[in-house]
Structure formats: C-alpha cells, structure tokens
Design an enzyme around this catalytic site. Sequence first.
Site, PDB file in Angstrom:
ATOM      1  N   GLU A   1       0.809  -1.217   0.000  1.00 36.57           N
ATOM      2  CA  GLU A   1       0.000   0.000   0.000  1.00 36.57           C
ATOM      3  C   GLU A   1       0.843   1.268   0.000  1.00 36.57           C
ATOM      4  O   GLU A   1       1.921   1.311   0.581  1.00 36.57           O
ATOM      5  CB  GLU A   1      -0.866   0.027   1.269  1.00 36.57           C
ATOM      6  CG  GLU A   1      -1.976  -0.987   1.239  1.00 36.57           C
ATOM      7  CD  GLU A   1      -2.663  -1.146   2.589  1.00 36.57           C
ATOM      8  OE1 GLU A   1      -2.868  -0.134   3.277  1.00 36.57           O
ATOM      9  OE2 GLU A   1      -2.995  -2.294   2.934  1.00 36.57           O
TER      10      GLU A   1
ATOM     11  N   CYS B   1       2.989   8.216   1.762  1.00 29.88           N
ATOM     12  CA  CYS B   1       3.374   7.261   2.798  1.00 29.88           C
ATOM     13  C   CYS B   1       3.679   5.933   2.106  1.00 29.88           C
ATOM     14  O   CYS B   1       2.803   5.348   1.470  1.00 29.88           O
ATOM     15  CB  CYS B   1       2.210   7.113   3.783  1.00 29.88           C
ATOM     16  SG  CYS B   1       2.474   5.836   5.018  1.00 29.88           S
TER      17      CYS B   1
ATOM     18  N   CYS C   1       4.990  -7.723   7.687  1.00 22.38           N
ATOM     19  CA  CYS C   1       5.888  -7.245   8.739  1.00 22.38           C
ATOM     20  C   CYS C   1       6.016  -8.327   9.806  1.00 22.38           C
ATOM     21  O   CYS C   1       5.074  -9.052  10.079  1.00 22.38           O
ATOM     22  CB  CYS C   1       5.314  -5.968   9.358  1.00 22.38           C
ATOM     23  SG  CYS C   1       6.340  -5.234  10.635  1.00 22.38           S
TER      24      CYS C   1
ATOM     25  N   CYS D   1       3.206  -6.054  16.321  1.00 21.80           N
ATOM     26  CA  CYS D   1       2.473  -5.104  17.171  1.00 21.80           C
ATOM     27  C   CYS D   1       0.982  -5.463  17.146  1.00 21.80           C
ATOM     28  O   CYS D   1       0.406  -5.664  16.076  1.00 21.80           O
ATOM     29  CB  CYS D   1       2.682  -3.674  16.676  1.00 21.80           C
ATOM     30  SG  CYS D   1       4.418  -3.181  16.637  1.00 21.80           S
TER      31      CYS D   1
ATOM     32  N   CYS E   1      -1.749  -3.509  14.972  1.00 19.12           N
ATOM     33  CA  CYS E   1      -1.401  -3.160  13.584  1.00 19.12           C
ATOM     34  C   CYS E   1      -1.833  -4.232  12.589  1.00 19.12           C
ATOM     35  O   CYS E   1      -1.553  -5.414  12.776  1.00 19.12           O
ATOM     36  CB  CYS E   1       0.106  -2.924  13.495  1.00 19.12           C
ATOM     37  SG  CYS E   1       0.641  -2.476  11.840  1.00 19.12           S
TER      38      CYS E   1
ATOM     39  N   GLY F   1       5.457  -2.532   6.958  1.00 25.49           N
ATOM     40  CA  GLY F   1       6.832  -2.984   7.146  1.00 25.49           C
ATOM     41  C   GLY F   1       7.601  -2.170   8.171  1.00 25.49           C
ATOM     42  O   GLY F   1       7.183  -1.087   8.583  1.00 25.49           O
ATOM     43  N   GLU F   2       8.725  -2.724   8.588  1.00 25.69           N
ATOM     44  CA  GLU F   2       9.625  -2.036   9.515  1.00 25.69           C
ATOM     45  C   GLU F   2      10.860  -1.612   8.705  1.00 25.69           C
ATOM     46  O   GLU F   2      11.688  -2.453   8.348  1.00 25.69           O
ATOM     47  CB  GLU F   2       9.992  -3.001  10.664  1.00 25.69           C
ATOM     48  CG  GLU F   2      11.129  -2.552  11.559  1.00 25.69           C
ATOM     49  CD  GLU F   2      11.016  -1.111  12.052  1.00 25.69           C
ATOM     50  OE1 GLU F   2       9.965  -0.716  12.573  1.00 25.69           O
ATOM     51  OE2 GLU F   2      12.001  -0.373  11.904  1.00 25.69           O
TER      52      GLU F   2
ATOM     53  N   SER G   1       9.881   5.967  10.183  1.00 30.72           N
ATOM     54  CA  SER G   1       9.257   5.532  11.427  1.00 30.72           C
ATOM     55  C   SER G   1       9.700   4.116  11.779  1.00 30.72           C
ATOM     56  O   SER G   1       9.710   3.233  10.933  1.00 30.72           O
ATOM     57  CB  SER G   1       7.739   5.578  11.251  1.00 30.72           C
ATOM     58  OG  SER G   1       7.097   5.129  12.415  1.00 30.72           O
TER      59      SER G   1
ATOM     60  N   SER H   1       7.969   4.759  17.244  1.00 31.46           N
ATOM     61  CA  SER H   1       6.644   4.329  17.695  1.00 31.46           C
ATOM     62  C   SER H   1       6.765   3.888  19.138  1.00 31.46           C
ATOM     63  O   SER H   1       7.233   2.797  19.417  1.00 31.46           O
ATOM     64  CB  SER H   1       6.158   3.171  16.829  1.00 31.46           C
ATOM     65  OG  SER H   1       6.068   3.601  15.498  1.00 31.46           O
ATOM     66  N   LEU H   2       6.363   4.764  20.035  1.00 30.05           N
ATOM     67  CA  LEU H   2       6.547   4.485  21.455  1.00 30.05           C
ATOM     68  C   LEU H   2       5.305   3.794  22.023  1.00 30.05           C
ATOM     69  O   LEU H   2       5.382   2.700  22.562  1.00 30.05           O
ATOM     70  CB  LEU H   2       6.846   5.802  22.186  1.00 30.05           C
ATOM     71  CG  LEU H   2       7.287   5.718  23.624  1.00 30.05           C
ATOM     72  CD1 LEU H   2       8.519   4.843  23.787  1.00 30.05           C
ATOM     73  CD2 LEU H   2       7.573   7.122  24.182  1.00 30.05           C
ATOM     74  N   HIS H   3       4.186   4.446  21.935  1.00 29.76           N
ATOM     75  CA  HIS H   3       2.868   3.882  22.267  1.00 29.76           C
ATOM     76  C   HIS H   3       2.619   3.538  23.726  1.00 29.76           C
ATOM     77  O   HIS H   3       1.484   3.251  24.103  1.00 29.76           O
ATOM     78  CB  HIS H   3       2.541   2.660  21.393  1.00 29.76           C
ATOM     79  CG  HIS H   3       2.557   2.928  19.928  1.00 29.76           C
ATOM     80  ND1 HIS H   3       2.063   4.078  19.375  1.00 29.76           N
ATOM     81  CD2 HIS H   3       3.030   2.199  18.883  1.00 29.76           C
ATOM     82  CE1 HIS H   3       2.213   4.042  18.052  1.00 29.76           C
ATOM     83  NE2 HIS H   3       2.805   2.925  17.719  1.00 29.76           N
TER      84      HIS H   3
ATOM     85  N   ASN I   1      -6.620   3.587  14.878  1.00 26.41           N
ATOM     86  CA  ASN I   1      -7.491   3.122  13.812  1.00 26.41           C
ATOM     87  C   ASN I   1      -7.934   1.714  14.164  1.00 26.41           C
ATOM     88  O   ASN I   1      -7.096   0.849  14.392  1.00 26.41           O
ATOM     89  CB  ASN I   1      -6.729   3.074  12.489  1.00 26.41           C
ATOM     90  CG  ASN I   1      -6.634   4.440  11.862  1.00 26.41           C
ATOM     91  OD1 ASN I   1      -7.646   5.066  11.578  1.00 26.41           O
ATOM     92  ND2 ASN I   1      -5.409   4.912  11.678  1.00 26.41           N
TER      93      ASN I   1
ATOM     94  N   CYS J   1      -2.632   2.047   7.451  1.00 28.70           N
ATOM     95  CA  CYS J   1      -1.884   1.105   6.636  1.00 28.70           C
ATOM     96  C   CYS J   1      -2.088  -0.361   6.971  1.00 28.70           C
ATOM     97  O   CYS J   1      -2.320  -0.731   8.088  1.00 28.70           O
ATOM     98  CB  CYS J   1      -0.426   1.465   6.649  1.00 28.70           C
ATOM     99  SG  CYS J   1       0.009   1.853   4.974  1.00 28.70           S
TER     100      CYS J   1
HETATM  101  N1  SAH Z   1       7.198  -0.299  11.446  1.00 28.75           N
HETATM  102  C1  SAH Z   1       7.260   1.116  11.575  1.00 28.75           C
HETATM  103  C2  SAH Z   1       6.459   1.907  10.560  1.00 28.75           C
HETATM  104  C3  SAH Z   1       5.092   1.419  10.201  1.00 28.75           C
HETATM  105  S1  SAH Z   1       3.627   1.915  10.969  1.00 28.75           S
HETATM  106  C4  SAH Z   1       6.875   1.530  12.973  1.00 28.75           C
HETATM  107  O1  SAH Z   1       6.522   0.685  13.760  1.00 28.75           O
HETATM  108  O2  SAH Z   1       6.979   2.703  13.284  1.00 28.75           O
HETATM  109  C5  SAH Z   1       3.513   3.631  11.129  1.00 28.75           C
HETATM  110  C6  SAH Z   1       2.857   4.031  12.443  1.00 28.75           C
HETATM  111  O3  SAH Z   1       1.478   3.621  12.503  1.00 28.75           O
HETATM  112  C7  SAH Z   1       3.519   3.401  13.638  1.00 28.75           C
HETATM  113  O4  SAH Z   1       3.659   4.343  14.657  1.00 28.75           O
HETATM  114  C8  SAH Z   1       2.529   2.336  14.029  1.00 28.75           C
HETATM  115  O5  SAH Z   1       2.708   1.929  15.340  1.00 28.75           O
HETATM  116  C9  SAH Z   1       1.222   3.037  13.753  1.00 28.75           C
HETATM  117  N2  SAH Z   1       0.065   2.169  13.690  1.00 28.75           N
HETATM  118  C10 SAH Z   1      -0.019   0.896  13.273  1.00 28.75           C
HETATM  119  N3  SAH Z   1      -1.270   0.425  13.386  1.00 28.75           N
HETATM  120  C11 SAH Z   1      -2.021   1.433  13.879  1.00 28.75           C
HETATM  121  C12 SAH Z   1      -3.392   1.574  14.225  1.00 28.75           C
HETATM  122  N4  SAH Z   1      -4.245   0.571  14.093  1.00 28.75           N
HETATM  123  N5  SAH Z   1      -3.807   2.764  14.697  1.00 28.75           N
HETATM  124  C13 SAH Z   1      -2.951   3.799  14.851  1.00 28.75           C
HETATM  125  N6  SAH Z   1      -1.652   3.724  14.542  1.00 28.75           N
HETATM  126  C14 SAH Z   1      -1.179   2.558  14.070  1.00 28.75           C
END
Ligand code: SAH
Length: 350
Positions: free
Chosen positions: A90, A103, A110, A114, A117, A157-158, A189, A212-214, A288, A329
């Site tokens: 995508e 993007c 991947c 996570c 995701c 992907g990472e 990212s 991506s800390l979260h 999302n 994504c």
């Molecule tokens: N692998 C990389 C880049 C891909 S995702 C990473 O982890 O950063 C890009 C961003 O979208 C990341 O911060 C990821 O954690 C976030 N993301 C993935 N799924 C999501 C979701 N369902 N809602 C909000 N953010 C999401």
Amino acid sequence: MTDLKSMTPEELEAYFKELGQPGFRAMQVFRWLHRGVESFDGMTDLPKSLRERLKEACVLTAPQVERKQVSKLDGTIKYLWRLGDGNCVETVLMRHKHGNTVCVSSQAGCNMGCVFCASTLGGKVRDLTPAEILDQVIFTEKDSGEQVSNIVLMGIGEPLDNFDHVLRFLTLVNHPEGVNIGMRHISLSTCGLVKKIDKLAQLGLQLTLSVSLHAPDDETRSRLMPVNRSVGVEVLMETCRRYFETTGRRVSYEYAMIDGVNDSDGQADQLVRLLRGQPGHVNLIPLNEVAESPLKPSRRVRQFQRRLEEQGVTATVRRKLGSDIDASCGQLRRKRIMERETDTPEEGST
Ligand code: SAH
C-alpha cells in the site's frame, strides 16, 4: 536479472561502461527510470541494439494498480499496488496545505507483531527492493498527476528491518536528477530497533526519525509491541537521546491512543518523565480500529494532550485523513489477502 532502478548513478556508470557504452548513458537511463518508464522500448533515445540487450539482462519494475480508493472527504488516495511477483503493498497520498505527502511501504508484510497493527497479521513475506520502494513515489506521482513534496516511511513494514534497501532508496529519491526530495522532507518511522537506530545515527542524515513508542512503561509496551520484550523503554530512550546528540535532529514519538490501555493521566505523567532532558515531540494518533483486534480508540486524546502540554511536552494530535477509505496502513492489503483466501475455487465445485 539486473535491477537498474535500484542502482546509484555511479553503479549505472560502471554497468554501462562494462557494456562499452558512452559515459552519458548512465544518466540518460537513470532519468528514464526515475520518470517511471514502463518498458525498455520506452527509452526512445537509446539505440535499438542496446534496448534489446537490456531487455534480456535487466528487470524493469512497474507496479500495477490492484486497487485505488479516493477519499471523498479530503482527497486522500490509497493505492494497493501489485508487484512483479504478485505481492501487494500500500501507498497513501495525503494532501496538505504545505504540499503532498506520500506514505510508502518498505516490506510486504511485517514481522514485528504489534498487536494493534493490521500490517503484521500475516507476518513478513519479503523485503521490498530499493526500486520497489521508489516506484511507490514515482507511480503515485504518475497516476495521480500530483507532485510529492514529503515522504514518510510509515506504510507496511519495519524500515530498519530492511536497512540497506531503505538506505539505498533514500539516496535514490534524494537525487537531483530523479524525484529530488530533500532529506528534511523525509520521515522514517521505526518500532525501535535500537542497534539500527545507532547505525542510522552514524550516517548523520537530515531526515526525521519517528519512534513508535505507544506506551511509557515496559509492561504496557511489551504487551502491545513484542519488540519491547528484548529491549525495554529505558534503553530505547537512551538510544533516542544518543540519536539526537549525534545527528542534531529531534526525534519524534508516535503514540497511538488506545482506550483503557495507554491513555491514563498516570501514563501521561510517566511519558513526561521519560522525555525529560531531551527535545522531543509527541504525535498522538487516534487508534485506527482493526477488525481482527479488540482494541478501541481512546476517548481521552485531548485530555492526554493537555496533560503533556501542561508539563512542557509538545504534543500534536494527528489529523485523520481518508477515514472513509481504510487509509490506515495494512488494512487494504489485509482485505485483499482475506478475499483471496476465502475465494472459493471455481473449478471442481458443483
Ligand atoms: N514499522 C514502523 C512503521 C510502520 S507503521 C513503525 O513501527 O513505526 C507507522 C505508524 O502507525 C507506527 O507508529 C505504528 O505503530 C502506527 N500504527 C499501526 N497500526 C495502527 C493503528 N491501528 N492505529 C494507529 N496507529 C497505528
């Protein structure tokens, strides 16, 4: 088969020299490739004999539009591209006042796992080549007729798990004779692969690193992101601090807000403590929803933001674009895979 589009101009020069071609050939071909030519015959100013030779020895990647969705709300376009081997990835084109951002994906699938995701649900199928990452920019521009001014490596992907190809992509997309996007207009990212962050720091690129800390604590973060189980939050933050010291570039932190998981006042305070002593910026992302996951978007985004800001941490809330078109994504690719899996075979069914 040789992948000319993944080559730097210097490598192309060496390649054409080997073929006994004049010196200017390399840049001639480079320009064609980076403009999205779809066949060697399309390189009309090349001698026919050379085109024939290239057809035999080289691949020319040109992703096909498998699906395209245009948001009625804000003009966001989401592409699902079909690559040469049938894999799909995508790309999203977002329109902002200050220009268009694209993007891009760096892998098909991947491996990071996570839990929130959609991109990681089927694991990683393979890394994308530098050309395949670049093609997403070139063919998005070509198909949409829009010029891209910013790139975010935030698709499927990472990126740091495909380090060499991503680096090469950066060199290529940055080239003045190609798409010509400055490093300051690129964000990468990562879920936090610390060794690779250190490796990237050594290169001193002017791009923006987004981490991506979260979650601010190991318990929550390890639950959400398996990558945290081997390297915890503290080591990650030390690495980010080092990244800033080495490159002079502020790190930006992504924080997807999940209902009842990472959105409490206590966690906001922990996040403040974590960021103390380094200039950083927090990007709060409304989660999302992913069909396969029970996690729900937080209802406390504004309160959380306020609590961070009151304590001196700059935090923005990411504007939701393309929410009518599955623009977060991994979701479109996932949908396509599920459709394929549930397709009942026509043959043999009575
Ligand atoms: N692998 C990389 C880049 C891909 S995702 C990473 O982890 O950063 C890009 C961003 O979208 C990341 O911060 C990821 O954690 C976030 N993301 C993935 N799924 C999501 C979701 N369902 N809602 C909000 N953010 C999401």
